[in-house]
Design a protein around this motif. Structure first.
Motif, PDB file in Angstrom:
ATOM      1  N   ASN A   1       0.829  -1.200   0.000  1.00  0.00           N
ATOM      2  CA  ASN A   1       0.000   0.000   0.000  1.00  0.00           C
ATOM      3  C   ASN A   1       0.866   1.254   0.000  1.00  0.00           C
ATOM      4  N   VAL A   2       0.482   2.216  -0.792  1.00  0.00           N
ATOM      5  CA  VAL A   2       1.100   3.537  -0.906  1.00  0.00           C
ATOM      6  C   VAL A   2       2.463   3.502  -1.595  1.00  0.00           C
ATOM      7  N   ALA A   3       2.962   2.324  -1.935  1.00  0.00           N
ATOM      8  CA  ALA A   3       4.272   2.234  -2.577  1.00  0.00           C
ATOM      9  C   ALA A   3       4.201   2.785  -4.005  1.00  0.00           C
ATOM     10  N   TYR A   4       5.299   3.409  -4.433  1.00  0.00           N
ATOM     11  CA  TYR A   4       5.408   3.940  -5.791  1.00  0.00           C
ATOM     12  C   TYR A   4       6.460   3.137  -6.539  1.00  0.00           C
ATOM     13  N   HIS A   5       6.081   2.592  -7.708  1.00  0.00           N
ATOM     14  CA  HIS A   5       7.011   1.783  -8.494  1.00  0.00           C
ATOM     15  C   HIS A   5       7.147   2.271  -9.932  1.00  0.00           C
ATOM     16  N   GLY A   6       6.573   3.421 -10.279  1.00  0.00           N
ATOM     17  CA  GLY A   6       6.758   3.958 -11.615  1.00  0.00           C
ATOM     18  C   GLY A   6       5.456   4.231 -12.338  1.00  0.00           C
ATOM     19  N   THR A   7       5.585   4.819 -13.540  1.00  0.00           N
ATOM     20  CA  THR A   7       4.415   5.270 -14.284  1.00  0.00           C
ATOM     21  C   THR A   7       4.046   4.451 -15.516  1.00  0.00           C
ATOM     22  N   PRO A   8       4.899   3.582 -16.096  1.00  0.00           N
ATOM     23  CA  PRO A   8       4.411   2.710 -17.175  1.00  0.00           C
ATOM     24  C   PRO A   8       3.226   1.872 -16.691  1.00  0.00           C
ATOM     25  N   GLN A   9       2.396   1.414 -17.618  1.00  0.00           N
ATOM     26  CA  GLN A   9       1.138   0.780 -17.229  1.00  0.00           C
ATOM     27  C   GLN A   9       1.324  -0.402 -16.275  1.00  0.00           C
ATOM     28  N   GLY A  10       2.327  -1.235 -16.516  1.00  0.00           N
ATOM     29  CA  GLY A  10       2.552  -2.345 -15.598  1.00  0.00           C
ATOM     30  C   GLY A  10       3.074  -1.873 -14.259  1.00  0.00           C
ATOM     31  N   ALA A  11       4.084  -1.021 -14.287  1.00  0.00           N
ATOM     32  CA  ALA A  11       4.642  -0.490 -13.043  1.00  0.00           C
ATOM     33  C   ALA A  11       3.602   0.291 -12.260  1.00  0.00           C
ATOM     34  N   LEU A  12       2.708   0.979 -12.973  1.00  0.00           N
ATOM     35  CA  LEU A  12       1.657   1.738 -12.306  1.00  0.00           C
ATOM     36  C   LEU A  12       0.664   0.806 -11.622  1.00  0.00           C
ATOM     37  N   SER A  13       0.427  -0.359 -12.202  1.00  0.00           N
ATOM     38  CA  SER A  13      -0.421  -1.350 -11.536  1.00  0.00           C
ATOM     39  C   SER A  13       0.217  -1.823 -10.235  1.00  0.00           C
ATOM     40  N   ILE A  14       1.523  -1.969 -10.246  1.00  0.00           N
ATOM     41  CA  ILE A  14       2.249  -2.396  -9.046  1.00  0.00           C
ATOM     42  C   ILE A  14       2.245  -1.291  -7.999  1.00  0.00           C
ATOM     43  N   THR A  15       2.232  -0.042  -8.451  1.00  0.00           N
ATOM     44  CA  THR A  15       2.163   1.104  -7.537  1.00  0.00           C
ATOM     45  C   THR A  15       0.912   1.018  -6.674  1.00  0.00           C
ATOM     46  N   GLY A  16       1.046   1.416  -5.404  1.00  0.00           N
ATOM     47  CA  GLY A  16      -0.060   1.301  -4.458  1.00  0.00           C
ATOM     48  C   GLY A  16      -0.694   2.614  -4.061  1.00  0.00           C
ATOM     49  N   ILE A  17      -0.720   3.587  -4.978  1.00  0.00           N
ATOM     50  CA  ILE A  17      -1.283   4.914  -4.697  1.00  0.00           C
ATOM     51  C   ILE A  17      -2.512   5.110  -5.582  1.00  0.00           C
ATOM     52  N   PRO A  18      -3.711   4.956  -5.046  1.00  0.00           N
ATOM     53  CA  PRO A  18      -4.918   5.024  -5.887  1.00  0.00           C
ATOM     54  C   PRO A  18      -5.023   6.294  -6.724  1.00  0.00           C
ATOM     55  N   ALA A  19      -4.685   7.445  -6.151  1.00  0.00           N
ATOM     56  CA  ALA A  19      -4.824   8.714  -6.878  1.00  0.00           C
ATOM     57  C   ALA A  19      -3.890   8.803  -8.069  1.00  0.00           C
ATOM     58  N   ALA A  20      -2.796   8.061  -8.037  1.00  0.00           N
ATOM     59  CA  ALA A  20      -1.855   8.077  -9.158  1.00  0.00           C
ATOM     60  C   ALA A  20      -2.340   7.224 -10.313  1.00  0.00           C
ATOM     61  N   LYS A  21      -3.349   6.372 -10.053  1.00  0.00           N
ATOM     62  CA  LYS A  21      -3.757   5.372 -11.031  1.00  0.00           C
ATOM     63  C   LYS A  21      -5.131   5.614 -11.637  1.00  0.00           C
ATOM     64  N   GLU A  22      -5.999   6.311 -10.918  1.00  0.00           N
ATOM     65  CA  GLU A  22      -7.411   6.334 -11.284  1.00  0.00           C
ATOM     66  C   GLU A  22      -7.659   6.924 -12.672  1.00  0.00           C
ATOM     67  N   MET A  23      -6.838   7.875 -13.102  1.00  0.00           N
ATOM     68  CA  MET A  23      -7.053   8.494 -14.407  1.00  0.00           C
ATOM     69  C   MET A  23      -6.607   7.601 -15.569  1.00  0.00           C
ATOM     70  N   PHE A  24      -5.908   6.522 -15.274  1.00  0.00           N
ATOM     71  CA  PHE A  24      -5.324   5.695 -16.334  1.00  0.00           C
ATOM     72  C   PHE A  24      -5.891   4.272 -16.354  1.00  0.00           C
ATOM     73  N   GLU A  25      -6.929   4.052 -15.567  1.00  0.00           N
ATOM     74  CA  GLU A  25      -7.551   2.737 -15.539  1.00  0.00           C
ATOM     75  C   GLU A  25      -8.390   2.508 -16.792  1.00  0.00           C
ATOM     76  N   PRO A  26      -8.544   1.268 -17.251  1.00  0.00           N
ATOM     77  CA  PRO A  26      -8.058   0.047 -16.602  1.00  0.00           C
ATOM     78  C   PRO A  26      -6.569  -0.174 -16.841  1.00  0.00           C
ATOM     79  N   LEU A  27      -5.900  -0.645 -15.811  1.00  0.00           N
ATOM     80  CA  LEU A  27      -4.478  -0.926 -15.862  1.00  0.00           C
ATOM     81  C   LEU A  27      -4.232  -2.408 -16.123  1.00  0.00           C
ATOM     82  N   VAL A  28      -2.981  -2.801 -16.099  1.00  0.00           N
ATOM     83  CA  VAL A  28      -2.617  -4.206 -16.273  1.00  0.00           C
ATOM     84  C   VAL A  28      -3.189  -4.996 -15.096  1.00  0.00           C
TER      85      VAL A  28
END
Length: 478
Positions: free
Chosen positions: A168-195
């Protein structure tokens, strides 16, 4: 998620080759990363718009803006400039290499600098992590690691193992796969659906741990690690390929691993045949002390991902370093890894990395961090006497200071209060005070510090004093 949107006084009258003020050209043409651009858009007389802050040069642990004001770089740019700014030897290494061979890809060919750098990196990795796949940055290294994990298990006859676990809350990057691994909901919501296939477990923020575990570091570590086993069991061990963990989690404010945590995680990964990926995009190259932070914490992963400090930011490069075991299937028949980057292992970047590692050895920077980290911690812990400071945590030259509304109850700020405190006051006030660092609310509100590794007690004291002044003033703005 905190957008990096500080607001500042008008910039200098420096102009682009076309005659435009830098501040105006930046506002009109430059799309900055993670930036709330509305800050710069009010152009009316007496309006609330502000000039884009422009950093013009750096030397050692300091940077200067385009008006000539000096700031202590308390974040090493972005957890990057390990050896400090203005190192002529790194610029010269880049120039020498560009004259000799400016570019050639690693697609079925090799070049000397990539060969040398790959060999050199493996001299610092634990276990049998001997295979280096170069990328252009940390997010690409994480993306590469997940792709490798998926293909590896297909090649060894376990094709259903494709899912990943992270925190949770971990940041692992912005590419679609790395963003899926990222645990910050606000960083992801605009780019869903993710991997699909990425699942989250609790992080190691002991300050926010369940009350019965807050004072028992080892028990908390066991509890947090066992949540990974629980997630693997829930998803099915035959479907989980990898666990991605930073040695010290960045986002949320520098969560170090509790005692025994990685030892237990390694046991879990071995038990369920799951790869342990140590995402050291920030933590490698002396940030915690050793060249790779997994060595500081005594665990051997199956994969290391790294970037940032490999060149101290003087040229972009990243890497995924995998174990010989993971490479073994790729030595057979027609198997190959159908993945790559045009600029991965770029000759100039590799040459700069080699020179950067020379500086580490010549100046003893790893030993310097190990020796001075306790002094840095002690300097920052002086701030615990302030009502606003709830926790100081981290390792090496990597610390987070959590801000709280009530120290006794550990009550945090709501979203509106965080907005006023961090973006409404602290970001600008810290910069005005001559300290560049990060005020962040990806999780609870924190100030993060990761200065160049060359600094010592003089700069520790300067950081503490500048923070003290701003945080004391912040009390009046709540």
């Amino acid at each position: 998620m905190t957008e990096v949107t500080p607001v500042y006084e008008p910039s200098s009258d420096l102009r682009t080759p076309s005659g435009t003020l830098y501040s105006e050209a930046a506002r009109d043409h430059l799309w900055m990363h993670f930036t709330r651009h509305s800050t710069f858009e009010d152009r009316s007389e007496g309006g609330a718009g502000h000039s884009v802050p422009i950093i013009a040069r750096g030397e050692g642990a300091y940077i200067w803006d385009d008006r000539g004001k000096r700031y202590l770089d308390g974040l090493a740019g972005l957890f990057v400039v390990q050896v400090g700014h203005g190192r002529a030897e790194l610029a010269e290494a880049a120039a020498r290499q560009a004259r000799e061979l400016a570019f050639f890809p690693l697609w079925s060919y090799a070049h000397p600098r990539a060969i040398e750098l790959a060999e050199r990196l493996t001299q610092h990795t634990p276990g049998d992590l001997n295979r280096v796949f170069f990328t252009t940055g940390g997010g690409e290294a994480v993306e590469t690691a997940w792709k490798l994990a998926k293909q590896y298990y297909k090649l060894v006859g376990k094709p259903t193992k494709h899912k990943v676990i992270s925190r949770n809350v971990a940041y692992h990057g912005t590419p679609q796969g790395a963003l899926s691994i990222t645990g910050i909901p606000a960083a992801k919501e605009m780019f869903e659906p993710l991997v699909p296939g990425a699942f989250k477990v609790p992080n190691t923020n002991q300050y926010r741990a369940p009350e019965h575990l807050r004072d028992d570091n080892k028990a908390f570590g066991r509890w947090a690690a066992d949540r990974i086993a629980e997630a693997i069991e829930f998803e099915g061990p035959d479907t989980v390929a990898a666990v991605f963990l930073e040695p010290v989690q960045n986002s949320g404010g520098c969560f170090p691993p509790p005692e025994g945590y990685f030892e237990r995680v390694r046991e879990i990964c071995d038990e369920y045949d799951v790869l342990l990926v140590s995402d050291e995009t920030i933590c490698a190259f002396g940030r915690i002390g050793d060249m790779f932070a997994c060595n500081d914490f005594g665990y051997t992963p199956d994969i290391i991902t790294c970037a940032k400090g490999m060149t101290s930011g003087y040229s972009p490069i990243g890497a995924m370093i995998a174990s010989d075991r993971l490479f073994e299937p790729f030595k057979q028949g027609t198997n190959y890894f159908p993945h790559g980057y045009t600029f991965g292992g770029h000759p100039v970047s590799a040459a700069v990395a080699m020179e950067n590692l020379d500086i580490f050895e010549r100046e003893g920077l790893n030993a310097h961090v190990h020796e001075n980290a306790p002094k840095f911690r002690a300097s920052l812990e002086k701030l615990l006497d302030l009502p606003l400071v709830g926790d100081v945590r981290g390792e090496g030259y990597f610390y987070g200071i959590e801000l709280v509304k009530d120290k006794a109850t550990r009550e945090t700020f709501d979203d509106a209060e965080s907005e006023r405190l961090l973006r409404g006051f602290l970001s600008k006030a810290l910069f005005d005070a001559g300290l560049y660092c990060r005020a962040d609310d990806r999780g609870d509100p924190v100030i993060q510090l990761a200065p160049p590794l060359i600094i010592g007690q003089t700069e520790f004291d300067e950081i503490e004093q500048r923070l003290r002044g701003v945080l004391t003033e912040a009390e009046k703005h709540l």
